[in-house]
Design a protein around this motif. Structure first.
Motif, PDB file in Angstrom:
ATOM      1  N   GLY A  10       1.627   4.409  -9.320  1.00 41.88           N
ATOM      2  CA  GLY A  10       1.030   4.499  -7.993  1.00 41.88           C
ATOM      3  C   GLY A  10       1.907   3.692  -7.050  1.00 41.88           C
ATOM      4  N   PHE A  11       2.576   4.415  -6.147  1.00 42.37           N
ATOM      5  CA  PHE A  11       3.464   3.719  -5.200  1.00 42.37           C
ATOM      6  C   PHE A  11       3.041   4.116  -3.798  1.00 42.37           C
ATOM      7  N   GLY A  12       1.731   3.964  -3.545  1.00 47.75           N
ATOM      8  CA  GLY A  12       1.165   4.241  -2.221  1.00 47.75           C
ATOM      9  C   GLY A  12       0.929   2.927  -1.503  1.00 47.75           C
ATOM     10  N   THR A  13      -0.179   2.848  -0.791  1.00 48.23           N
ATOM     11  CA  THR A  13      -0.479   1.680   0.029  1.00 48.23           C
ATOM     12  C   THR A  13      -0.454   0.391  -0.798  1.00 48.23           C
ATOM     13  N   VAL A  14      -1.190   0.395  -1.895  1.00 47.85           N
ATOM     14  CA  VAL A  14      -1.328  -0.835  -2.694  1.00 47.85           C
ATOM     15  C   VAL A  14      -0.057  -1.098  -3.509  1.00 47.85           C
ATOM     16  N   GLY A  15       0.452  -0.061  -4.170  1.00 47.73           N
ATOM     17  CA  GLY A  15       1.639  -0.237  -5.006  1.00 47.73           C
ATOM     18  C   GLY A  15       2.835  -0.731  -4.210  1.00 47.73           C
ATOM     19  N   GLU A 107      -9.863   9.488 -14.015  1.00 46.64           N
ATOM     20  CA  GLU A 107      -8.459   9.908 -14.181  1.00 46.64           C
ATOM     21  C   GLU A 107      -7.707   9.932 -12.855  1.00 46.64           C
ATOM     22  N   PRO A 108      -6.385   9.701 -12.847  1.00 50.09           N
ATOM     23  CA  PRO A 108      -5.511   9.593 -14.016  1.00 50.09           C
ATOM     24  C   PRO A 108      -5.460   8.183 -14.618  1.00 50.09           C
ATOM     25  N   GLY A 109      -6.081   7.219 -13.917  1.00 51.01           N
ATOM     26  CA  GLY A 109      -5.934   5.821 -14.352  1.00 51.01           C
ATOM     27  C   GLY A 109      -6.381   5.581 -15.785  1.00 51.01           C
ATOM     28  N   SER A 127      -7.842   0.384  -9.667  1.00 49.43           N
ATOM     29  CA  SER A 127      -8.615   1.640  -9.632  1.00 49.43           C
ATOM     30  C   SER A 127     -10.040   1.417 -10.145  1.00 49.43           C
ATOM     31  N   LYS A 128     -11.003   1.748  -9.283  1.00 49.74           N
ATOM     32  CA  LYS A 128     -12.401   1.509  -9.656  1.00 49.74           C
ATOM     33  C   LYS A 128     -12.870   2.488 -10.730  1.00 49.74           C
ATOM     34  N   GLY A 129     -12.455   3.765 -10.617  1.00 48.27           N
ATOM     35  CA  GLY A 129     -12.978   4.803 -11.511  1.00 48.27           C
ATOM     36  C   GLY A 129     -12.888   4.441 -12.991  1.00 48.27           C
ATOM     37  N   ALA A 340     -12.114  -4.957   1.672  1.00 49.40           N
ATOM     38  CA  ALA A 340     -11.203  -3.813   1.750  1.00 49.40           C
ATOM     39  C   ALA A 340      -9.877  -4.282   2.339  1.00 49.40           C
ATOM     40  N   GLY A 341      -8.889  -3.416   2.199  1.00 48.96           N
ATOM     41  CA  GLY A 341      -7.610  -3.700   2.850  1.00 48.96           C
ATOM     42  C   GLY A 341      -6.468  -3.751   1.870  1.00 48.96           C
ATOM     43  N   ARG A 342      -5.305  -3.285   2.359  1.00 52.62           N
ATOM     44  CA  ARG A 342      -4.147  -3.165   1.473  1.00 52.62           C
ATOM     45  C   ARG A 342      -3.652  -4.532   1.049  1.00 52.62           C
TER      46      ARG A 342
HETATM   47  N1  LIG Z   1      -6.042   0.723  -0.188  1.00 45.97           N
HETATM   48  C1  LIG Z   1      -6.984  -0.189  -0.391  1.00 45.97           C
HETATM   49  O1  LIG Z   1      -7.364  -0.947   0.501  1.00 45.97           O
HETATM   50  C2  LIG Z   1      -7.611  -0.351  -1.781  1.00 45.97           C
HETATM   51  C3  LIG Z   1      -8.472  -1.417  -2.027  1.00 45.97           C
HETATM   52  C4  LIG Z   1      -9.003  -1.594  -3.325  1.00 45.97           C
HETATM   53  C5  LIG Z   1      -8.708  -0.689  -4.320  1.00 45.97           C
HETATM   54  N2  LIG Z   1      -7.905   0.373  -4.025  1.00 45.97           N
HETATM   55  C6  LIG Z   1      -7.627   1.320  -5.117  1.00 45.97           C
HETATM   56  O2  LIG Z   1      -6.254   1.219  -5.482  1.00 45.97           O
HETATM   57  C7  LIG Z   1      -5.768   2.501  -5.894  1.00 45.97           C
HETATM   58  C8  LIG Z   1      -4.547   2.856  -5.029  1.00 45.97           C
HETATM   59  O3  LIG Z   1      -4.940   2.890  -3.683  1.00 45.97           O
HETATM   60  P1  LIG Z   1      -3.908   3.248  -2.518  1.00 45.97           P
HETATM   61  O4  LIG Z   1      -4.609   2.949  -1.245  1.00 45.97           O
HETATM   62  O5  LIG Z   1      -2.586   2.609  -2.794  1.00 45.97           O
HETATM   63  O6  LIG Z   1      -3.780   4.832  -2.724  1.00 45.97           O
HETATM   64  P2  LIG Z   1      -2.637   5.792  -2.132  1.00 45.97           P
HETATM   65  O7  LIG Z   1      -1.967   5.176  -0.956  1.00 45.97           O
HETATM   66  O8  LIG Z   1      -3.255   7.123  -2.002  1.00 45.97           O
HETATM   67  O9  LIG Z   1      -1.545   5.839  -3.308  1.00 45.97           O
HETATM   68  C9  LIG Z   1      -1.842   6.395  -4.550  1.00 45.97           C
HETATM   69  C10 LIG Z   1      -0.575   6.474  -5.365  1.00 45.97           C
HETATM   70  O10 LIG Z   1      -0.918   6.944  -6.670  1.00 45.97           O
HETATM   71  C11 LIG Z   1      -0.039   8.006  -7.001  1.00 45.97           C
HETATM   72  N3  LIG Z   1      -0.673   8.918  -7.941  1.00 45.97           N
HETATM   73  C12 LIG Z   1      -1.718   9.762  -7.716  1.00 45.97           C
HETATM   74  N4  LIG Z   1      -1.973  10.483  -8.835  1.00 45.97           N
HETATM   75  C13 LIG Z   1      -1.074  10.073  -9.757  1.00 45.97           C
HETATM   76  C14 LIG Z   1      -0.802  10.452 -11.088  1.00 45.97           C
HETATM   77  N5  LIG Z   1      -1.511  11.415 -11.713  1.00 45.97           N
HETATM   78  N6  LIG Z   1       0.210   9.819 -11.750  1.00 45.97           N
HETATM   79  C15 LIG Z   1       0.955   8.871 -11.137  1.00 45.97           C
HETATM   80  N7  LIG Z   1       0.743   8.469  -9.866  1.00 45.97           N
HETATM   81  C16 LIG Z   1      -0.252   9.075  -9.197  1.00 45.97           C
HETATM   82  C17 LIG Z   1       0.293   8.682  -5.678  1.00 45.97           C
HETATM   83  O11 LIG Z   1       1.458   9.462  -5.816  1.00 45.97           O
HETATM   84  P3  LIG Z   1       2.028  10.347  -4.591  1.00 45.97           P
HETATM   85  O12 LIG Z   1       2.581   9.339  -3.619  1.00 45.97           O
HETATM   86  O13 LIG Z   1       3.105  11.163  -5.193  1.00 45.97           O
HETATM   87  O14 LIG Z   1       0.883  11.142  -4.058  1.00 45.97           O
HETATM   88  C18 LIG Z   1       0.478   7.440  -4.795  1.00 45.97           C
HETATM   89  O15 LIG Z   1       1.770   6.908  -4.974  1.00 45.97           O
HETATM   90  C19 LIG Z   1      -6.951   3.494  -5.682  1.00 45.97           C
HETATM   91  O16 LIG Z   1      -7.606   3.670  -6.910  1.00 45.97           O
HETATM   92  C20 LIG Z   1      -7.847   2.766  -4.709  1.00 45.97           C
HETATM   93  O17 LIG Z   1      -9.196   3.136  -4.855  1.00 45.97           O
HETATM   94  C21 LIG Z   1      -7.329   0.552  -2.790  1.00 45.97           C
END
Ligand SMILES: NC(=O)c1ccc[n+]([C@@H]2O[C@H](COP(=O)([O-])OP(=O)(O)OC[C@H]3O[C@@H](n4cnc5c(N)ncnc54)[C@H](OP(=O)(O)O)[C@@H]3O)[C@@H](O)[C@H]2O)c1
Length: 360
Positions: A10-15, A107-109, A127-129, A340-342
Protein backbone atom coordinates in the motif's frame (compact mmCIF):
# COMPACT_ATOMS: atom_id res chain seq x y z
CA UNK A 1 23.33 -2.84 13.90
CA UNK A 2 21.36 -4.98 11.44
CA UNK A 3 18.64 -2.88 9.75
CA UNK A 4 15.01 -4.00 9.83
CA UNK A 5 14.21 -5.09 6.30
CA UNK A 6 10.79 -3.66 5.51
CA UNK A 7 8.16 -4.57 2.92
CA UNK A 8 5.54 -1.82 2.54
CA UNK A 9 2.22 -2.90 1.03
CA UNK A 10 0.00 0.00 0.00
CA UNK A 11 1.73 3.14 -1.22
CA UNK A 12 -1.17 5.58 -0.96
CA UNK A 13 -1.80 8.29 1.60
CA UNK A 14 -0.59 6.35 4.63
CA UNK A 15 2.14 4.28 2.96
CA UNK A 16 3.74 7.33 1.36
CA UNK A 17 3.64 9.25 4.65
CA UNK A 18 5.38 6.37 6.41
CA UNK A 19 8.04 6.03 3.70
CA UNK A 20 8.72 9.77 3.74
CA UNK A 21 8.98 9.82 7.54
CA UNK A 22 11.43 6.88 7.49
CA UNK A 23 13.55 8.77 4.96
CA UNK A 24 13.49 12.30 6.39
CA UNK A 25 13.89 11.16 10.02
CA UNK A 26 16.44 8.43 9.29
CA UNK A 27 19.34 9.83 11.36
CA UNK A 28 17.12 10.86 14.26
CA UNK A 29 15.29 7.52 14.39
CA UNK A 30 18.64 5.74 14.59
CA UNK A 31 20.04 8.08 17.23
CA UNK A 32 16.89 8.24 19.36
CA UNK A 33 15.49 4.69 19.02
CA UNK A 34 18.26 2.65 17.42
CA UNK A 35 15.84 2.11 14.52
CA UNK A 36 17.48 1.46 11.17
CA UNK A 37 15.08 0.48 8.38
CA UNK A 38 15.90 -0.65 4.87
CA UNK A 39 12.83 -0.53 2.62
CA UNK A 40 13.34 -3.54 0.35
CA UNK A 41 9.85 -4.08 -1.15
CA UNK A 42 6.80 -2.00 -2.06
CA UNK A 43 3.46 -3.25 -3.39
CA UNK A 44 0.40 -1.53 -4.83
CA UNK A 45 -2.73 -2.74 -6.61
CA UNK A 46 -1.71 -1.31 -9.99
CA UNK A 47 2.02 -2.01 -9.94
CA UNK A 48 2.31 -5.36 -8.14
CA UNK A 49 5.39 -5.76 -5.93
CA UNK A 50 8.85 -4.42 -6.61
CA UNK A 51 11.84 -5.46 -4.59
CA UNK A 52 15.52 -4.68 -4.30
CA UNK A 53 17.59 -6.53 -1.73
CA UNK A 54 20.05 -3.72 -1.02
CA UNK A 55 17.21 -1.24 -0.46
CA UNK A 56 14.87 0.94 -2.53
CA UNK A 57 15.45 4.69 -2.74
CA UNK A 58 12.47 6.38 -1.07
CA UNK A 59 12.75 9.80 -2.81
CA UNK A 60 12.82 7.98 -6.16
CA UNK A 61 9.67 6.02 -5.22
CA UNK A 62 7.85 9.17 -4.10
CA UNK A 63 8.90 10.95 -7.27
CA UNK A 64 7.65 8.08 -9.44
CA UNK A 65 4.24 8.21 -7.75
CA UNK A 66 4.06 12.01 -7.97
CA UNK A 67 4.83 11.90 -11.69
CA UNK A 68 2.45 8.96 -12.26
CA UNK A 69 5.16 6.63 -13.46
CA UNK A 70 5.18 2.91 -12.65
CA UNK A 71 7.17 1.84 -9.60
CA UNK A 72 8.96 -0.65 -11.87
CA UNK A 73 10.85 2.38 -13.26
CA UNK A 74 12.92 2.34 -10.03
CA UNK A 75 16.44 1.14 -10.99
CA UNK A 76 17.42 -2.51 -10.59
CA UNK A 77 14.21 -3.94 -9.13
CA UNK A 78 12.69 -7.39 -9.34
CA UNK A 79 8.98 -7.28 -10.16
CA UNK A 80 6.11 -9.61 -9.19
CA UNK A 81 2.75 -9.04 -10.82
CA UNK A 82 1.30 -11.33 -8.13
CA UNK A 83 1.87 -9.56 -4.81
CA UNK A 84 1.35 -12.72 -2.72
CA UNK A 85 4.05 -14.51 -4.73
CA UNK A 86 6.37 -11.55 -4.11
CA UNK A 87 5.58 -11.70 -0.40
CA UNK A 88 6.38 -15.41 -0.31
CA UNK A 89 9.74 -14.68 -1.95
CA UNK A 90 10.80 -11.61 0.06
CA UNK A 91 13.52 -11.69 2.71
CA UNK A 92 11.90 -8.77 4.57
CA UNK A 93 11.64 -9.04 8.39
CA UNK A 94 8.58 -6.80 8.70
CA UNK A 95 5.46 -6.19 6.64
CA UNK A 96 3.90 -2.72 6.94
CA UNK A 97 0.40 -3.26 5.54
CA UNK A 98 -1.53 -0.13 4.50
CA UNK A 99 -3.65 -1.28 1.60
CA UNK A 100 -7.03 0.26 1.02
CA UNK A 101 -9.86 -1.89 2.31
CA UNK A 102 -13.52 -1.51 2.88
CA UNK A 103 -14.35 -1.56 6.53
CA UNK A 104 -15.96 -4.88 7.05
CA UNK A 105 -14.04 -6.64 4.29
CA UNK A 106 -10.75 -8.15 5.36
CA UNK A 107 -9.08 -8.45 1.94
CA UNK A 108 -6.51 -7.89 0.56
CA UNK A 109 -4.90 -7.16 3.93
CA UNK A 110 -5.94 -10.44 5.58
CA UNK A 111 -4.15 -12.64 3.04
CA UNK A 112 -1.03 -10.47 3.20
CA UNK A 113 -0.96 -10.45 7.01
CA UNK A 114 -1.60 -14.21 7.31
CA UNK A 115 1.10 -14.97 4.75
CA UNK A 116 3.64 -12.67 6.40
CA UNK A 117 2.97 -14.06 9.89
CA UNK A 118 3.11 -17.58 8.44
CA UNK A 119 6.68 -16.95 7.32
CA UNK A 120 7.61 -15.37 10.65
CA UNK A 121 7.59 -11.76 9.57
CA UNK A 122 6.51 -9.12 12.07
CA UNK A 123 3.49 -7.14 10.87
CA UNK A 124 2.25 -3.58 11.43
CA UNK A 125 -1.08 -2.71 9.85
CA UNK A 126 -3.36 0.29 9.51
CA UNK A 127 -6.19 -1.73 7.91
CA UNK A 128 -9.27 -2.11 10.08
CA UNK A 129 -10.94 -4.89 8.06
CA UNK A 130 -8.46 -7.71 8.76
CA UNK A 131 -8.14 -6.83 12.43
CA UNK A 132 -11.91 -6.41 12.90
CA UNK A 133 -12.84 -9.68 11.22
CA UNK A 134 -9.90 -11.89 12.19
CA UNK A 135 -8.02 -9.99 14.91
CA UNK A 136 -7.96 -12.75 17.51
CA UNK A 137 -6.92 -15.41 15.00
CA UNK A 138 -4.11 -13.19 13.69
CA UNK A 139 -2.87 -12.29 17.18
CA UNK A 140 -2.80 -16.00 18.06
CA UNK A 141 -0.92 -16.78 14.84
CA UNK A 142 1.65 -14.07 15.61
CA UNK A 143 2.12 -15.47 19.13
CA UNK A 144 2.53 -19.01 17.80
CA UNK A 145 5.08 -17.81 15.25
CA UNK A 146 7.03 -15.79 17.85
CA UNK A 147 6.56 -12.50 15.98
CA UNK A 148 4.74 -9.25 16.66
CA UNK A 149 1.49 -8.04 15.14
CA UNK A 150 0.77 -4.38 15.88
CA UNK A 151 -2.15 -2.28 14.67
CA UNK A 152 -2.12 1.08 16.48
CA UNK A 153 -3.56 3.01 13.51
CA UNK A 154 -6.70 0.89 13.26
CA UNK A 155 -8.41 2.48 16.29
CA UNK A 156 -8.37 6.28 16.65
CA UNK A 157 -5.93 6.38 13.71
CA UNK A 158 -2.70 6.24 15.68
CA UNK A 159 -3.70 8.07 18.86
CA UNK A 160 -2.14 5.53 21.23
CA UNK A 161 -5.13 3.56 22.50
CA UNK A 162 -4.01 0.02 21.68
CA UNK A 163 -0.47 0.45 23.03
CA UNK A 164 -2.01 1.99 26.17
CA UNK A 165 -4.09 -1.17 26.58
CA UNK A 166 -1.44 -3.68 25.55
CA UNK A 167 1.62 -2.15 27.20
CA UNK A 168 0.72 0.83 29.37
CA UNK A 169 -2.06 -1.04 31.19
CA UNK A 170 -0.45 -4.48 31.09
CA UNK A 171 -1.22 -6.31 34.34
CA UNK A 172 -4.62 -4.66 34.88
CA UNK A 173 -7.91 -6.39 34.18
CA UNK A 174 -10.03 -4.36 31.76
CA UNK A 175 -13.73 -4.95 32.34
CA UNK A 176 -15.38 -2.27 30.19
CA UNK A 177 -14.57 0.20 27.43
CA UNK A 178 -16.65 3.09 26.15
CA UNK A 179 -15.60 5.41 23.38
CA UNK A 180 -16.36 7.94 20.69
CA UNK A 181 -14.57 6.32 17.78
CA UNK A 182 -15.68 8.24 14.70
CA UNK A 183 -14.78 11.88 14.16
CA UNK A 184 -17.23 12.43 11.30
CA UNK A 185 -20.26 11.27 13.31
CA UNK A 186 -19.05 13.24 16.31
CA UNK A 187 -18.57 16.45 14.32
CA UNK A 188 -22.11 16.09 12.90
CA UNK A 189 -23.56 15.62 16.41
CA UNK A 190 -21.56 18.62 17.66
CA UNK A 191 -22.99 20.76 14.84
CA UNK A 192 -26.51 19.51 15.67
CA UNK A 193 -25.93 20.46 19.33
CA UNK A 194 -25.18 23.97 18.06
CA UNK A 195 -28.51 24.07 16.19
CA UNK A 196 -28.06 22.46 12.76
CA UNK A 197 -30.34 19.69 11.56
CA UNK A 198 -28.81 16.39 10.40
CA UNK A 199 -28.78 17.22 6.66
CA UNK A 200 -27.19 20.65 7.25
CA UNK A 201 -24.56 19.20 9.59
CA UNK A 202 -23.69 16.43 7.12
CA UNK A 203 -23.47 18.87 4.19
CA UNK A 204 -21.20 21.14 6.24
CA UNK A 205 -18.96 18.18 7.17
CA UNK A 206 -18.75 17.22 3.47
CA UNK A 207 -17.79 20.79 2.47
CA UNK A 208 -15.09 20.84 5.15
CA UNK A 209 -13.78 17.45 3.96
CA UNK A 210 -14.66 15.62 7.22
CA UNK A 211 -17.29 13.43 5.56
CA UNK A 212 -17.09 11.37 2.37
CA UNK A 213 -19.53 11.92 -0.50
CA UNK A 214 -20.99 8.58 0.66
CA UNK A 215 -20.84 8.92 4.45
CA UNK A 216 -22.50 5.58 5.24
CA UNK A 217 -19.48 3.95 6.96
CA UNK A 218 -19.27 6.84 9.41
CA UNK A 219 -22.90 7.76 10.08
CA UNK A 220 -24.42 4.25 9.99
CA UNK A 221 -21.73 3.01 12.37
CA UNK A 222 -19.69 0.50 10.30
CA UNK A 223 -16.45 2.30 11.13
CA UNK A 224 -17.20 2.32 14.86
CA UNK A 225 -18.32 -1.32 14.71
CA UNK A 226 -14.99 -2.32 13.12
CA UNK A 227 -13.04 -0.49 15.83
CA UNK A 228 -15.23 -2.03 18.54
CA UNK A 229 -14.44 -5.51 17.19
CA UNK A 230 -10.71 -4.70 17.28
CA UNK A 231 -10.99 -3.52 20.89
CA UNK A 232 -12.88 -6.73 21.76
CA UNK A 233 -9.99 -8.81 20.41
CA UNK A 234 -7.15 -6.74 21.85
CA UNK A 235 -8.57 -5.76 25.25
CA UNK A 236 -10.78 -8.76 26.01
CA UNK A 237 -9.29 -11.55 23.90
CA UNK A 238 -12.72 -12.25 22.40
CA UNK A 239 -13.69 -12.67 18.75
CA UNK A 240 -17.04 -11.07 17.94
CA UNK A 241 -18.77 -11.01 14.57
CA UNK A 242 -20.12 -7.69 13.22
CA UNK A 243 -23.66 -9.06 13.67
CA UNK A 244 -23.00 -9.43 17.41
CA UNK A 245 -22.58 -5.67 17.81
CA UNK A 246 -25.89 -3.96 18.60
CA UNK A 247 -25.76 -1.06 16.18
CA UNK A 248 -27.72 2.12 15.59
CA UNK A 249 -26.44 4.97 13.42
CA UNK A 250 -27.06 8.70 13.82
CA UNK A 251 -28.97 9.23 10.57
CA UNK A 252 -32.44 9.32 12.08
CA UNK A 253 -31.63 11.74 14.89
CA UNK A 254 -33.48 15.03 14.66
CA UNK A 255 -32.38 18.50 15.66
CA UNK A 256 -35.26 18.50 18.17
CA UNK A 257 -33.99 15.33 19.89
CA UNK A 258 -30.49 16.74 20.15
CA UNK A 259 -31.72 20.11 21.41
CA UNK A 260 -34.02 18.43 23.93
CA UNK A 261 -31.10 16.39 25.26
CA UNK A 262 -29.14 19.66 25.64
CA UNK A 263 -32.03 21.20 27.55
CA UNK A 264 -31.91 18.27 29.99
CA UNK A 265 -28.19 18.88 30.63
CA UNK A 266 -27.04 15.94 28.49
CA UNK A 267 -25.26 15.55 25.15
CA UNK A 268 -26.12 12.97 22.51
CA UNK A 269 -22.97 11.10 21.47
CA UNK A 270 -22.42 8.10 19.20
CA UNK A 271 -21.01 5.74 21.80
CA UNK A 272 -19.23 2.45 21.23
CA UNK A 273 -19.18 0.20 24.29
CA UNK A 274 -17.94 -3.17 25.44
CA UNK A 275 -18.70 -4.74 28.80
CA UNK A 276 -18.65 -8.16 30.36
CA UNK A 277 -22.01 -9.52 31.41
CA UNK A 278 -23.19 -12.74 32.96
CA UNK A 279 -25.75 -14.61 30.90
CA UNK A 280 -28.57 -13.08 32.98
CA UNK A 281 -27.35 -9.60 32.01
CA UNK A 282 -25.61 -8.46 35.21
CA UNK A 283 -22.14 -6.94 35.06
CA UNK A 284 -19.30 -9.19 36.16
CA UNK A 285 -15.70 -8.46 36.98
CA UNK A 286 -12.99 -9.41 34.55
CA UNK A 287 -11.44 -11.64 37.17
CA UNK A 288 -14.69 -13.60 37.50
CA UNK A 289 -14.92 -13.88 33.72
CA UNK A 290 -11.27 -14.93 33.33
CA UNK A 291 -11.60 -17.56 36.04
CA UNK A 292 -14.64 -19.02 34.30
CA UNK A 293 -16.59 -18.90 37.58
CA UNK A 294 -19.72 -17.88 35.72
CA UNK A 295 -20.38 -18.04 31.98
CA UNK A 296 -20.06 -14.55 30.51
CA UNK A 297 -20.59 -12.76 27.26
CA UNK A 298 -19.03 -9.56 25.96
CA UNK A 299 -21.77 -7.06 25.15
CA UNK A 300 -20.85 -4.78 22.25
CA UNK A 301 -22.92 -1.76 21.24
CA UNK A 302 -22.61 1.25 18.91
CA UNK A 303 -25.47 3.69 19.42
CA UNK A 304 -26.48 7.29 20.09
CA UNK A 305 -26.78 7.90 23.84
CA UNK A 306 -27.64 10.98 25.88
CA UNK A 307 -24.71 11.37 28.28
CA UNK A 308 -24.79 13.58 31.37
CA UNK A 309 -22.28 16.43 31.32
CA UNK A 310 -20.55 14.78 34.28
CA UNK A 311 -19.47 12.05 31.83
CA UNK A 312 -16.14 13.09 30.23
CA UNK A 313 -17.26 11.58 26.90
CA UNK A 314 -20.09 14.16 26.77
CA UNK A 315 -17.50 16.90 26.35
CA UNK A 316 -15.63 15.32 23.42
CA UNK A 317 -16.60 17.55 20.50
CA UNK A 318 -15.96 17.85 16.79
CA UNK A 319 -13.32 15.61 15.22
CA UNK A 320 -11.89 14.50 18.55
CA UNK A 321 -12.21 10.86 19.60
CA UNK A 322 -11.88 9.37 23.06
CA UNK A 323 -11.81 6.03 24.81
CA UNK A 324 -12.50 5.42 28.51
CA UNK A 325 -11.02 2.15 29.77
CA UNK A 326 -12.46 0.74 32.99
CA UNK A 327 -10.53 -1.74 35.10
CA UNK A 328 -11.57 -4.10 37.89
CA UNK A 329 -9.80 -1.84 40.38
CA UNK A 330 -12.24 0.94 39.44
CA UNK A 331 -9.48 3.02 37.94
CA UNK A 332 -10.62 4.49 34.64
CA UNK A 333 -8.09 5.61 32.06
CA UNK A 334 -9.06 7.95 29.27
CA UNK A 335 -7.26 8.51 25.97
CA UNK A 336 -8.34 11.54 23.94
CA UNK A 337 -7.01 12.56 20.54
CA UNK A 338 -7.62 12.86 16.84
CA UNK A 339 -9.32 9.86 15.25
CA UNK A 340 -8.40 10.41 11.60
CA UNK A 341 -5.74 11.80 9.34
CA UNK A 342 -2.79 10.70 7.28
CA UNK A 343 -0.25 12.02 9.76
CA UNK A 344 -1.88 10.16 12.66
CA UNK A 345 -2.25 6.89 10.75
CA UNK A 346 1.35 6.97 9.51
CA UNK A 347 2.55 7.97 12.97
CA UNK A 348 0.78 4.96 14.50
CA UNK A 349 2.58 2.66 12.05
CA UNK A 350 5.91 4.34 12.77
CA UNK A 351 5.41 3.90 16.53
CA UNK A 352 4.59 0.22 15.91
CA UNK A 353 7.78 -0.17 13.85
CA UNK A 354 9.85 1.45 16.60
CA UNK A 355 8.31 -0.96 19.14
CA UNK A 356 9.25 -3.91 16.92
CA UNK A 357 12.74 -2.49 16.37
CA UNK A 358 13.26 -2.24 20.14
CA UNK A 359 12.14 -5.82 20.70
CA UNK A 360 14.30 -7.41 17.99
N1 LIG B 1 -5.90 7.79 5.45
C1 LIG B 1 -6.18 7.76 6.75
O1 LIG B 1 -6.33 8.79 7.41
C2 LIG B 1 -6.28 6.42 7.49
C3 LIG B 1 -6.40 6.41 8.88
C4 LIG B 1 -6.44 5.17 9.56
C5 LIG B 1 -6.41 3.99 8.85
N2 LIG B 1 -6.34 4.05 7.49
C6 LIG B 1 -6.31 2.76 6.77
O2 LIG B 1 -5.03 2.58 6.17
C7 LIG B 1 -5.17 1.87 4.94
C8 LIG B 1 -4.54 2.72 3.82
O3 LIG B 1 -5.21 3.95 3.75
P1 LIG B 1 -4.82 5.06 2.67
O4 LIG B 1 -5.56 6.28 3.06
O5 LIG B 1 -3.33 5.12 2.53
O6 LIG B 1 -5.45 4.41 1.35
P2 LIG B 1 -5.12 4.82 -0.17
O7 LIG B 1 -4.55 6.18 -0.26
O8 LIG B 1 -6.33 4.49 -0.94
O9 LIG B 1 -3.95 3.80 -0.58
C9 LIG B 1 -4.17 2.42 -0.64
C10 LIG B 1 -2.96 1.76 -1.24
O10 LIG B 1 -3.16 0.34 -1.19
C11 LIG B 1 -2.88 -0.19 -2.47
N3 LIG B 1 -3.63 -1.41 -2.69
C12 LIG B 1 -4.98 -1.56 -2.85
N4 LIG B 1 -5.28 -2.86 -3.09
C13 LIG B 1 -4.10 -3.52 -3.07
C14 LIG B 1 -3.74 -4.87 -3.27
N5 LIG B 1 -4.66 -5.82 -3.55
N6 LIG B 1 -2.42 -5.21 -3.18
C15 LIG B 1 -1.48 -4.27 -2.93
N7 LIG B 1 -1.76 -2.97 -2.73
C16 LIG B 1 -3.06 -2.61 -2.81
C17 LIG B 1 -3.27 0.91 -3.45
O11 LIG B 1 -2.65 0.67 -4.70
P3 LIG B 1 -2.92 1.64 -5.96
O12 LIG B 1 -2.19 2.91 -5.63
O13 LIG B 1 -2.28 0.94 -7.10
O14 LIG B 1 -4.40 1.79 -6.09
C18 LIG B 1 -2.71 2.13 -2.71
O15 LIG B 1 -1.32 2.25 -2.95
C19 LIG B 1 -6.70 1.66 4.73
O16 LIG B 1 -7.03 0.37 5.18
C20 LIG B 1 -7.32 2.70 5.63
O17 LIG B 1 -8.59 2.32 6.09
C21 LIG B 1 -6.25 5.23 6.79
Amino acid sequence: MRPLRLALFGFGTVGQWLAEALHTRRAWLEQEYGLVVSLIAVATAHHGMISRDDGLDIPTLLDLVATRQPLTAHPAVTHWADVLEGLQATSADVLAEATGATLLNAEPGLSYIRTALGKRMHVVTSSKGPMALAGLELLALARAQGVQLRMESTVMSGTPVLSTIREGMAGTRICAIRGILNGTANSILSAMARGSDYAEALAQAQVLGYAEADPTDDVAGDDSVAKTLILAAVAFGRALAPSQVVRQGITTLTREQVQQANAFGTRIKHVASLRLLSLDGTEVSRETADNGLVPTRLEARVEPLALPLSDPLARIDGLLNAVAIQTDTEASVMVIGPGAGRFQAGQGMLADLIAIGKAT
